[in-house]
Motif scaffolding. Structure first.
Motif, mmCIF file in Angstrom:
data_model
loop_
_atom_site.group_PDB
_atom_site.id
_atom_site.type_symbol
_atom_site.label_atom_id
_atom_site.label_comp_id
_atom_site.label_asym_id
_atom_site.label_seq_id
_atom_site.Cartn_x
_atom_site.Cartn_y
_atom_site.Cartn_z
ATOM 1 N N LYS A 1 0.865 -1.184 0.000
ATOM 2 C CA LYS A 1 0.000 0.000 0.000
ATOM 3 C C LYS A 1 0.897 1.227 0.000
ATOM 4 O O LYS A 1 1.274 1.746 1.025
ATOM 5 N N GLY A 2 1.212 1.709 -1.163
ATOM 6 C CA GLY A 2 2.041 2.891 -1.263
ATOM 7 C C GLY A 2 3.437 2.698 -0.740
ATOM 8 O O GLY A 2 4.120 3.661 -0.435
ATOM 9 N N GLY A 3 3.859 1.447 -0.592
ATOM 10 C CA GLY A 3 5.211 1.187 -0.138
ATOM 11 C C GLY A 3 5.355 1.104 1.358
ATOM 12 O O GLY A 3 6.416 0.823 1.860
ATOM 13 N N ALA A 4 4.255 1.329 2.104
ATOM 14 C CA ALA A 4 4.380 1.366 3.543
ATOM 15 C C ALA A 4 4.746 0.016 4.128
ATOM 16 O O ALA A 4 5.337 -0.063 5.186
ATOM 17 N N TRP A 5 4.388 -1.075 3.454
ATOM 18 C CA TRP A 5 4.667 -2.410 3.959
ATOM 19 C C TRP A 5 5.786 -3.091 3.182
ATOM 20 O O TRP A 5 6.060 -4.267 3.390
ATOM 21 N N SER A 6 6.387 -2.432 2.252
ATOM 22 C CA SER A 6 7.301 -3.122 1.351
ATOM 23 C C SER A 6 8.742 -3.158 1.848
ATOM 24 O O SER A 6 9.591 -3.719 1.199
ATOM 25 N N SER A 7 9.037 -2.554 3.017
ATOM 26 C CA SER A 7 10.409 -2.537 3.494
ATOM 27 C C SER A 7 10.846 -3.935 3.923
ATOM 28 O O SER A 7 10.054 -4.740 4.410
ATOM 29 N N LYS A 8 12.128 -4.228 3.741
ATOM 30 C CA LYS A 8 12.659 -5.553 4.029
ATOM 31 C C LYS A 8 13.002 -5.673 5.513
ATOM 32 O O LYS A 8 13.514 -4.742 6.120
ATOM 33 N N TYR A 9 12.739 -6.843 6.082
ATOM 34 C CA TYR A 9 13.033 -7.075 7.488
ATOM 35 C C TYR A 9 14.392 -7.746 7.629
ATOM 36 O O TYR A 9 14.756 -8.643 6.865
ATOM 37 N N ALA A 10 15.144 -7.280 8.616
ATOM 38 C CA ALA A 10 16.407 -7.926 8.969
ATOM 39 C C ALA A 10 16.541 -7.881 10.488
ATOM 40 O O ALA A 10 16.384 -6.814 11.097
ATOM 41 N N TYR A 11 16.784 -9.022 11.073
ATOM 42 C CA TYR A 11 16.954 -9.077 12.526
ATOM 43 C C TYR A 11 18.246 -8.340 12.899
ATOM 44 O O TYR A 11 19.256 -8.438 12.196
ATOM 45 N N HIS A 12 18.192 -7.619 14.012
ATOM 46 C CA HIS A 12 19.368 -6.822 14.396
ATOM 47 C C HIS A 12 20.543 -7.688 14.829
ATOM 48 O O HIS A 12 21.663 -7.199 14.982
ATOM 49 N N GLY A 13 20.294 -8.987 15.049
ATOM 50 C CA GLY A 13 21.393 -9.904 15.321
ATOM 51 C C GLY A 13 21.889 -9.904 16.747
ATOM 52 O O GLY A 13 22.961 -10.445 17.039
ATOM 53 N N GLU A 14 21.129 -9.298 17.662
ATOM 54 C CA GLU A 14 21.535 -9.238 19.059
ATOM 55 C C GLU A 14 20.473 -9.919 19.914
ATOM 56 O O GLU A 14 19.593 -9.260 20.484
ATOM 57 N N PRO A 15 20.499 -11.256 20.014
ATOM 58 C CA PRO A 15 19.476 -11.949 20.809
ATOM 59 C C PRO A 15 19.494 -11.548 22.274
ATOM 60 O O PRO A 15 18.470 -11.614 22.946
ATOM 61 N N GLU A 16 20.640 -11.112 22.754
ATOM 62 C CA GLU A 16 20.718 -10.666 24.148
ATOM 63 C C GLU A 16 19.870 -9.418 24.358
ATOM 64 O O GLU A 16 19.239 -9.252 25.407
ATOM 65 N N ASP A 17 19.841 -8.533 23.348
ATOM 66 C CA ASP A 17 19.011 -7.329 23.458
ATOM 67 C C ASP A 17 17.530 -7.696 23.512
ATOM 68 O O ASP A 17 16.750 -7.096 24.265
ATOM 69 N N THR A 18 17.126 -8.674 22.710
ATOM 70 C CA THR A 18 15.736 -9.143 22.744
ATOM 71 C C THR A 18 15.412 -9.722 24.114
ATOM 72 O O THR A 18 14.345 -9.473 24.686
ATOM 73 N N PHE A 19 16.359 -10.493 24.668
ATOM 74 C CA PHE A 19 16.188 -11.107 25.981
ATOM 75 C C PHE A 19 16.030 -10.044 27.060
ATOM 76 O O PHE A 19 15.134 -10.115 27.918
ATOM 77 N N ILE A 20 16.886 -9.023 27.023
ATOM 78 C CA ILE A 20 16.841 -7.952 28.035
ATOM 79 C C ILE A 20 15.537 -7.165 27.928
ATOM 80 O O ILE A 20 14.902 -6.826 28.940
#
Length: 312
Positions: free
Chosen positions: A82-101
């Motif tokens: 929809k106008g590009g609002a959903w078209s951005s690519k996802y990439a995990y930040h690669g820091e599982p410890e940050d997700t845990f915290i």
């Protein structure tokens, strides 16, 4: 790695938010580097972080459920966006410890060790307060067709509740800046992460989402990337030919010759005079002219005879 986030968290696709949190809580504690030294535990802990990062976010989860890993990480195909609002690519930040915290509120909720620094079983763990985010706040962003054609910058003042470290709430204002790109369409969503109200000490401020709403235009109706213009002509013009002057949306006056016989379904297409394409603003849609034919209210017998004679 060909991830299946549901398998990683050992849940099925019907799992609700509470199930996702429960699964991550148990598995993250089990495979945390401070909990086990088993081979492969670090990789599993990283996989858990990425899986939870996707499935705990309604937008990422919806994209993954519909388009799979390829659509999530490669970007949604343009025909579904929809106008590009959903078209951005996802990439995990690669820091599982940050997700845990972020989930547990600290980096080691099971800091119980023996004298030899060997982690014990997770007995008597203290309850951990998990912060939750309120649903996004949606606001309409009304834009004229000219603003969507040319692009512009909108400054919007918002007021929101914020809390300090002591837990005291206050209202503060902030100016949000939105750069409107040429070619944006009705329904385009602009997200400001965590710019909404914070309603409690254990809540994460809500996102603010602005949704583009297009104002009516006096001369043009928009259909996708095309512009529709309605022009009134006489029956004589429809039958004998004419030229029509049309003011374009960027202010130019163009002369368009019509040599065809204009009937009720006739359309004149002028290529490249429509809206700019969002993906490539140097390209534009078409201007499509519809004609309203004005018929005479009365005809004398002589005129009817002449018309019949001319049309034989």
């Amino acid at each position: 790695m060909d991830e299946d986030y549901y398998k990683t968290l050992e849940i099925n696709k019907s799992a609700i938010a509470a199930d996702i949190k429960k699964a991550y809580r148990c598995l993250a504690l089990k495979f945390h580097p401070n909990s086990t030294k088993e081979a492969g535990s670090a990789d599993r802990f990283s996989q858990l972080g990425e899986a939870y990062d996707v499935l705990s976010d309604p937008r990422k989860k919806a994209t993954y459920d519909r388009f799979g890993l390829e659509g999530l990480k490669g970007g949604i195909p343009p025909e579904f966006g929809k106008g590009g609002a959903w078209s951005s690519k996802y990439a995990y930040h690669g820091e599982p410890e940050d997700t845990f915290i972020e989930f547990f509120g600290c980096d080691n909720p099971f800091a119980v060790f023996s004298e030899n620094d060997v982690p014990l079983q997770f007995v008597g763990l203290q309850p951990v307060v998990v912060k939750t985010q309120d649903p996004p706040v949606e606001k309409d962003l009304e834009l004229s067709l000219d603003e969507l054609f040319l692009g512009c910058t909108k400054k919007i003042k918002i007021y929101r509740n914020v809390m300090n470290e002591a837990g005291l709430s206050s209202v503060k204002d902030k100016i949000l800046s939105i750069d409107v790109n040429p070619g944006w369409k009705e329904g385009t969503r602009i997200v400001f992460s965590k710019e909404g109200d914070q309603l409690g000490p254990n809540s994460i401020p809500a996102d603010i989402v602005f949704i583009v709403r297009q104002k009516p235009h006096p001369l043009f109706e928009r259909q996708g990337d095309d512009l529709i213009n309605q022009t009134l002509i006489s029956l004589e013009m429809a039958l004998t030919g004419f030229s029509v002057n049309v003011r374009t949306i960027d202010g130019r006056l163009i002369d368009i010759p019509i040599n065809d016989i204009v009937h009720t379904r006739y359309r004149k297409v002028v290529p490249g005079e429509g809206m700019p394409l969002f993906q490539d603003p140097s390209q534009r849609g078409d201007l499509i002219i519809h004609f309203d034919i004005q018929f005479p209210e009365k005809l004398s017998a002589d005129r009817k005879h002449l018309i019949k004679k001319a049309l034989k």
